[in-house]
Enzyme design. Sequence first.
Site, PDB file in Angstrom:
ATOM      1  N   HIS A   1      20.330   1.621  -1.218  1.00 12.65           N
ATOM      2  CA  HIS A   1      20.372   0.231  -1.452  1.00 12.65           C
ATOM      3  C   HIS A   1      22.006   0.051  -1.385  1.00 12.65           C
ATOM      4  O   HIS A   1      22.762   0.913  -1.658  1.00 12.65           O
ATOM      5  CB  HIS A   1      19.703  -0.185  -2.735  1.00 12.65           C
ATOM      6  CG  HIS A   1      20.296   0.394  -4.093  1.00 12.65           C
ATOM      7  ND1 HIS A   1      21.565  -0.244  -4.653  1.00 12.65           N
ATOM      8  CD2 HIS A   1      19.950   1.534  -4.835  1.00 12.65           C
ATOM      9  CE1 HIS A   1      21.815   0.414  -5.718  1.00 12.65           C
ATOM     10  NE2 HIS A   1      21.084   1.532  -5.827  1.00 12.65           N
ATOM     11  N   CYS A   2      22.355  -1.086  -0.975  1.00  9.93           N
ATOM     12  CA  CYS A   2      23.627  -1.726  -1.312  1.00  9.93           C
ATOM     13  C   CYS A   2      24.082  -1.840  -2.844  1.00  9.93           C
ATOM     14  O   CYS A   2      23.214  -2.186  -3.370  1.00  9.93           O
ATOM     15  CB  CYS A   2      23.959  -3.031  -0.510  1.00  9.93           C
ATOM     16  SG  CYS A   2      25.440  -3.609  -0.354  1.00  9.93           S
TER      17      CYS A   2
ATOM     18  N   MET B   1      18.635  -6.033   0.227  1.00  8.66           N
ATOM     19  CA  MET B   1      19.333  -4.524   0.886  1.00  8.66           C
ATOM     20  C   MET B   1      18.952  -3.470   0.278  1.00  8.66           C
ATOM     21  O   MET B   1      19.398  -2.874  -0.810  1.00  8.66           O
ATOM     22  CB  MET B   1      20.910  -4.858   0.705  1.00  8.66           C
ATOM     23  CG  MET B   1      21.436  -5.963   1.453  1.00  8.66           C
ATOM     24  SD  MET B   1      23.253  -5.979   1.455  1.00  8.66           S
ATOM     25  CE  MET B   1      23.461  -4.669   2.849  1.00  8.66           C
TER      26      MET B   1
ATOM     27  N   HIS C   1      22.969  -8.201  -4.268  1.00  9.33           N
ATOM     28  CA  HIS C   1      22.763  -7.700  -2.868  1.00  9.33           C
ATOM     29  C   HIS C   1      21.365  -6.940  -2.758  1.00  9.33           C
ATOM     30  O   HIS C   1      20.751  -7.092  -1.791  1.00  9.33           O
ATOM     31  CB  HIS C   1      23.789  -6.466  -2.645  1.00  9.33           C
ATOM     32  CG  HIS C   1      25.108  -7.372  -2.162  1.00  9.33           C
ATOM     33  ND1 HIS C   1      25.605  -7.243  -1.029  1.00  9.33           N
ATOM     34  CD2 HIS C   1      25.961  -8.089  -2.924  1.00  9.33           C
ATOM     35  CE1 HIS C   1      26.885  -7.812  -0.912  1.00  9.33           C
ATOM     36  NE2 HIS C   1      27.191  -8.646  -1.920  1.00  9.33           N
TER      37      HIS C   1
ATOM     38  N   HIS D   1      29.898  -4.684   2.065  1.00  9.07           N
ATOM     39  CA  HIS D   1      28.727  -3.853   1.532  1.00  9.07           C
ATOM     40  C   HIS D   1      29.104  -2.366   1.839  1.00  9.07           C
ATOM     41  O   HIS D   1      30.096  -1.944   1.916  1.00  9.07           O
ATOM     42  CB  HIS D   1      27.585  -4.024   2.757  1.00  9.07           C
ATOM     43  CG  HIS D   1      27.324  -5.420   2.630  1.00  9.07           C
ATOM     44  ND1 HIS D   1      26.547  -6.313   1.867  1.00  9.07           N
ATOM     45  CD2 HIS D   1      27.578  -6.656   3.871  1.00  9.07           C
ATOM     46  CE1 HIS D   1      26.120  -7.694   2.362  1.00  9.07           C
ATOM     47  NE2 HIS D   1      26.972  -7.864   3.431  1.00  9.07           N
TER      48      HIS D   1
ATOM     49  N   HIS E   1      -2.102  -0.728  -6.177  1.00 10.87           N
ATOM     50  CA  HIS E   1      -3.492  -0.464  -6.353  1.00 10.87           C
ATOM     51  C   HIS E   1      -4.321  -0.690  -4.766  1.00 10.87           C
ATOM     52  O   HIS E   1      -3.670  -1.728  -4.114  1.00 10.87           O
ATOM     53  CB  HIS E   1      -4.237  -1.504  -7.095  1.00 10.87           C
ATOM     54  CG  HIS E   1      -5.722  -1.404  -7.319  1.00 10.87           C
ATOM     55  ND1 HIS E   1      -6.241  -0.562  -8.015  1.00 10.87           N
ATOM     56  CD2 HIS E   1      -6.561  -2.313  -6.612  1.00 10.87           C
ATOM     57  CE1 HIS E   1      -7.876  -0.986  -7.758  1.00 10.87           C
ATOM     58  NE2 HIS E   1      -7.787  -1.748  -7.008  1.00 10.87           N
TER      59      HIS E   1
ATOM     60  N   ASP F   1      23.993   3.012  -1.401  1.00 11.67           N
ATOM     61  CA  ASP F   1      24.002   4.263  -2.352  1.00 11.67           C
ATOM     62  C   ASP F   1      22.670   4.765  -2.020  1.00 11.67           C
ATOM     63  O   ASP F   1      21.763   4.081  -2.060  1.00 11.67           O
ATOM     64  CB  ASP F   1      23.977   3.389  -3.913  1.00 11.67           C
ATOM     65  CG  ASP F   1      23.470   4.284  -4.805  1.00 11.67           C
ATOM     66  OD1 ASP F   1      22.963   5.288  -4.548  1.00 11.67           O
ATOM     67  OD2 ASP F   1      23.472   3.828  -6.176  1.00 11.67           O
TER      68      ASP F   1
ATOM     69  N   HIS G   1      -0.926  -4.791  -8.939  1.00 13.97           N
ATOM     70  CA  HIS G   1      -2.055  -5.009  -9.873  1.00 13.97           C
ATOM     71  C   HIS G   1      -1.679  -5.920 -11.015  1.00 13.97           C
ATOM     72  O   HIS G   1      -2.416  -5.671 -11.968  1.00 13.97           O
ATOM     73  CB  HIS G   1      -3.067  -3.691  -9.922  1.00 13.97           C
ATOM     74  CG  HIS G   1      -4.400  -4.342 -10.146  1.00 13.97           C
ATOM     75  ND1 HIS G   1      -4.933  -4.931 -11.293  1.00 13.97           N
ATOM     76  CD2 HIS G   1      -5.605  -4.144  -9.349  1.00 13.97           C
ATOM     77  CE1 HIS G   1      -6.118  -5.072 -11.211  1.00 13.97           C
ATOM     78  NE2 HIS G   1      -6.629  -4.805 -10.138  1.00 13.97           N
TER      79      HIS G   1
ATOM     80  N   GLU H   1      -6.694   4.971  -9.595  1.00 18.65           N
ATOM     81  CA  GLU H   1      -7.163   3.479  -9.213  1.00 18.65           C
ATOM     82  C   GLU H   1      -5.778   2.612  -9.013  1.00 18.65           C
ATOM     83  O   GLU H   1      -5.598   2.306  -8.131  1.00 18.65           O
ATOM     84  CB  GLU H   1      -7.900   3.039 -10.483  1.00 18.65           C
ATOM     85  CG  GLU H   1      -7.170   3.078 -11.848  1.00 18.65           C
ATOM     86  CD  GLU H   1      -8.106   2.455 -13.114  1.00 18.65           C
ATOM     87  OE1 GLU H   1      -8.905   1.716 -12.558  1.00 18.65           O
ATOM     88  OE2 GLU H   1      -8.032   2.838 -13.963  1.00 18.65           O
ATOM     89  N   THR H   2      -4.852   2.868  -9.919  1.00 15.26           N
ATOM     90  CA  THR H   2      -3.717   2.165  -9.885  1.00 15.26           C
ATOM     91  C   THR H   2      -2.488   3.052 -10.300  1.00 15.26           C
ATOM     92  O   THR H   2      -2.643   3.962 -11.257  1.00 15.26           O
ATOM     93  CB  THR H   2      -3.600   0.867 -11.010  1.00 15.26           C
ATOM     94  OG1 THR H   2      -4.703   0.082 -10.583  1.00 15.26           O
ATOM     95  CG2 THR H   2      -2.286   0.153 -11.115  1.00 15.26           C
TER      96      THR H   2
ATOM     97  N   HIS I   1      19.646   7.176  -3.363  1.00 13.79           N
ATOM     98  CA  HIS I   1      19.271   8.003  -4.512  1.00 13.79           C
ATOM     99  C   HIS I   1      19.022   9.532  -4.283  1.00 13.79           C
ATOM    100  O   HIS I   1      19.105  10.211  -5.260  1.00 13.79           O
ATOM    101  CB  HIS I   1      18.079   7.163  -5.179  1.00 13.79           C
ATOM    102  CG  HIS I   1      18.363   5.987  -5.889  1.00 13.79           C
ATOM    103  ND1 HIS I   1      17.435   5.298  -6.401  1.00 13.79           N
ATOM    104  CD2 HIS I   1      19.601   5.260  -5.702  1.00 13.79           C
ATOM    105  CE1 HIS I   1      17.936   4.272  -6.897  1.00 13.79           C
ATOM    106  NE2 HIS I   1      19.246   4.208  -6.432  1.00 13.79           N
TER     107      HIS I   1
HETATM  108 CU   LIG Z   1      25.409  -5.506   0.314  1.00 11.41          CU
END
Ligand SMILES: [Cu+2]
Lengths: 105, 361
Positions: free
Chosen positions: B154-155, B169, B164, B114, B274, B117, B325, B298-299, B119
């Site tokens: 995330h992986c 993950m 993954h 594994h 929502h 990452d 929604h 609303e959404t 962001h």
């Molecule tokens: Cu992984």
Amino acid sequence: MLKIVSLTALSLALLPALSMASDAGTLKTGEKLYKSACVACHSTGAANAPKLGNKQAWAPLIAKGMDEMMNVALHGKGAMPARGGTKADDATLRAAVEYMVSRAQ
Amino acid sequence: MKVFRLCMAATALASLLAGGVALADPADKLEHIKPVLVAPPHVMEHEQATKAKPRVVEFTMTIEEKKIVIDEENGTTMQAMTFNGSMPGPTMVVHEGDYVQLTLINPATNALEHNIDFHASTGALGGGALTKIKPGEQTVLRFKADRTGTFIYHCAPEGMVPWHVVSGMSGTLMVLPRDGLKDQDGKPLHYDKVYTIGEFDLYIPKDENGNYKEYDTALESYGDTTEVMRGLIPSHIVFNGKKGALTGAGALTAKVGETVLFIHSSANRDTRPHLIGGHGDYVWATGKFINKPERNLETWFIPGGTAGVMMYTFKQPGIYAYVNHNLIEAFELGAAGHVKVEGKWNDDLMKQVVAPSAIKN
Ligand SMILES: [Cu+2]
């Protein structure tokens, strides 16, 4: 199979290569396991796995023989988990190795 | 080919960095703190506005591969992969200018390699190229959190990234402005509590009889699962790891007058949150606090690969539903949770003038 072996390491690999001969049923069983699990790394070469069908990558492994390839399949090596991360039995694992070998010829 | 080129670039970069000389590092001189991560939907204790100087915030996460039940009613299981055993992974909170220093552990009991990452980070595929760990290994990554907002982590192991991610993950890192959140006119905004919701699109294979399949190991589920993934139709869409995770005893809670921050991450697929009976008072749907919040929504829409934020002050008691929604995704596939709100009903905002009764002629 013999063709590639003869190109790479004939004298070294002839005996183990002969013991790798496998029938259609075995290859079918092996392909099934390959497609459910082994494919995760061996289709893309993830974590440096030798890719299915890549003759260059497989030739040195085939040259080492089935016993050594089964040793890796059973106990893992590097990023490769023991039994390829499956609960498959020895015969099915061996069939999967034979399937991958058959695709490297 | 594209993936291959990416791998090559990552490898070259990793070796370059590993070979770098250990120069005096400005981050080494800063204060180091080690906050305690908590399991979602809760979020670690943290300050909003802070007077502290930038520091190095140390976290540790342990990767856990395990079979989980994603639908208790039907006993459907998934071979999950998780950060710290939960879906999503725990939410980390730091301030702009802090350094995040993560120790990532992959215990020998796992089967797979594994990485992570972020962001929020800059370079090396979000840290993915510098954090590849096999079972039995650990690694430490540090990066500067120089942009505010909520960001997915995330992986992302080469060759099997999507598997993954959809197996569990992912999580959120929230980087707060040092002086806290602001409204559209730059006035301070404060929340009383914060919840973190991770939405997961799941792709569970079925057998010939139409029943969901169960697998002995994660890798054994790989082939069938990627087959379902390629159809792009999730079998389940769940908040926090299973259908109904945020209902009943797991429902979120609040009081009338309380301001709640809802962090919503979706690492792979678009969603549209929502709050039924409520609104988004202030919404950073794409999660980045340098932008002005939208109001009265609303959404709102969170693109796959993003964590978004909504802030709401509850004005009425009762059970609210917090949903995706697309109502099929919410009520058929599982993307729905509840907020149980205590307090006094406000007749001015809403009143039942005549209760349902037989039609009068
Ligand atoms: Cu992984």
